[in-house]
Design an enzyme around this catalytic site. Structure first.
Site, PDB file in Angstrom:
ATOM      1  N   ASN A  76       1.329  -0.632   0.100  1.00 39.38           N
ATOM      2  CA  ASN A  76       0.173   0.097   0.261  1.00 39.38           C
ATOM      3  C   ASN A  76       0.970   1.555  -0.188  1.00 39.38           C
ATOM      4  O   ASN A  76       1.966   0.978   0.658  1.00 39.38           O
ATOM      5  CB  ASN A  76      -0.938   0.061   1.446  1.00 39.38           C
ATOM      6  CG  ASN A  76      -1.988   0.947   1.285  1.00 39.38           C
ATOM      7  OD1 ASN A  76      -1.791   1.408   0.270  1.00 39.38           O
ATOM      8  ND2 ASN A  76      -1.960   1.918   2.282  1.00 39.38           N
ATOM      9  N   HIS A  94       0.791   5.620   1.200  1.00 39.83           N
ATOM     10  CA  HIS A  94      -0.362   6.218   2.033  1.00 39.83           C
ATOM     11  C   HIS A  94       0.606   7.271   2.292  1.00 39.83           C
ATOM     12  O   HIS A  94       1.807   7.694   2.304  1.00 39.83           O
ATOM     13  CB  HIS A  94      -0.473   5.295   3.938  1.00 39.83           C
ATOM     14  CG  HIS A  94      -0.920   6.041   4.678  1.00 39.83           C
ATOM     15  ND1 HIS A  94      -2.788   5.736   4.483  1.00 39.83           N
ATOM     16  CD2 HIS A  94      -0.583   7.038   5.187  1.00 39.83           C
ATOM     17  CE1 HIS A  94      -3.391   7.087   4.994  1.00 39.83           C
ATOM     18  NE2 HIS A  94      -2.268   7.313   6.034  1.00 39.83           N
ATOM     19  N   ASP A 116      -2.881   0.755   8.047  1.00 41.65           N
ATOM     20  CA  ASP A 116      -1.820   1.660   7.384  1.00 41.65           C
ATOM     21  C   ASP A 116      -0.786   1.396   8.482  1.00 41.65           C
ATOM     22  O   ASP A 116       0.209   2.602   9.004  1.00 41.65           O
ATOM     23  CB  ASP A 116      -2.368   2.924   7.759  1.00 41.65           C
ATOM     24  CG  ASP A 116      -3.160   3.387   6.695  1.00 41.65           C
ATOM     25  OD1 ASP A 116      -3.883   2.970   5.435  1.00 41.65           O
ATOM     26  OD2 ASP A 116      -4.371   4.160   6.782  1.00 41.65           O
TER      27      ASP A 116
END
Ligand code: GAR
Length: 210
Positions: free
Chosen positions: A107, A109, A145
């Site tokens: 991911n 972020h 996250d």
């Protein structure tokens, strides 16, 4: 050639950076499919324009997050991806999905994690009068996250910044670092062992990077 599937929900500028990196040979992989949970995501059009399968899966068609995620997983697995890349995918993934792609899901972020997990990161950095801000590429784990960071990029915050100007500065950095890290993954140089990320046998973050 390694196969990637990208998940997104919006603009798709990070997808575009990955597509461009593939075309320019900086990323040795094939993006086989792009999935969105939003029909109007511009990223779907970017995918279609690049000849990539562009698929919309509507959460409204499923009774629960788990049911949606199971369907998504089934669709993704038809492509047998080596990596599943979240590029502005704005939906929380259930634990089963995260476990299924352990060590092969990344991911990006828009904050210097562990600062500002969740939403409105640019707004929070401005509200706190931070001097700098940035973006983090990390492995996806069950902690939102919160997976181990692989690489970060920092940007300055200026007095006249708005959320938009800051977001744009951060995205410019994202477009540079995400293809790099995804390429590390496809080259087999990245590993996730328990809750630690490794690059070429060295635990991350490397000194001088994150
Ligand atoms: C990017 O800035 C990415 O870091 C962020 O969404 C933006 C997507 O932009 N992701 C998240 O906030 C995930 N929690 P893009 O659609 O233009 O690539």
């Amino acid at each position: 050639m390694k196969t990637l599937v990208v998940l997104l929900s919006g603009e798709g500028s990070n997808l575009q950076a990955l597509i461009d990196a593939c075309l320019q040979g900086r990323l040795s992989a094939r993006i086989a499919a792009v999935f969105s949970n939003r029909a109007d995501a511009r990223g779907l059009q970017r995918a279609a324009d690049a000849g990539i399968d562009a698929l919309f899966l509507s959460p409204a068609d499923y009774p629960s997050r788990e049911a949606f995620d199971q369907a998504l997983m089934n669709q993704i697995d038809r492509y047998q991806p080596d990596g599943v890349i979240l590029a502005g995918y704005m939906r929380i993934l259930s634990a089963g999905v995260v476990r299924h792609y352990f060590g092969r899901m990344l991911n990006i972020h828009p904050s210097l994690l562990p600062l500002y997990p969740g939403l409105h990161t640019h707004r929070q950095a401005l509200a706190n009068a931070d001097g700098e801000h940035g973006t983090s590429v990390h492995f996806v784990t069950e902690q939102l996250d919160g997976g181990p960071v692989i690489l970060q990029a920092r940007v300055p915050i200026f007095d006249d910044d708005t959320e938009d100007s800051l977001a744009e500065r951060v995205k410019t950095q994202e477009h540079a670092i995400y293809p790099l890290v995804v390429n590390w993954l496809t080259e087999g140089r990245l590993r996730l062992i328990d809750d630690t990320a490794w690059l070429d046998g060295n635990p991350l973050p490397l000194p001088g990077y994150a």
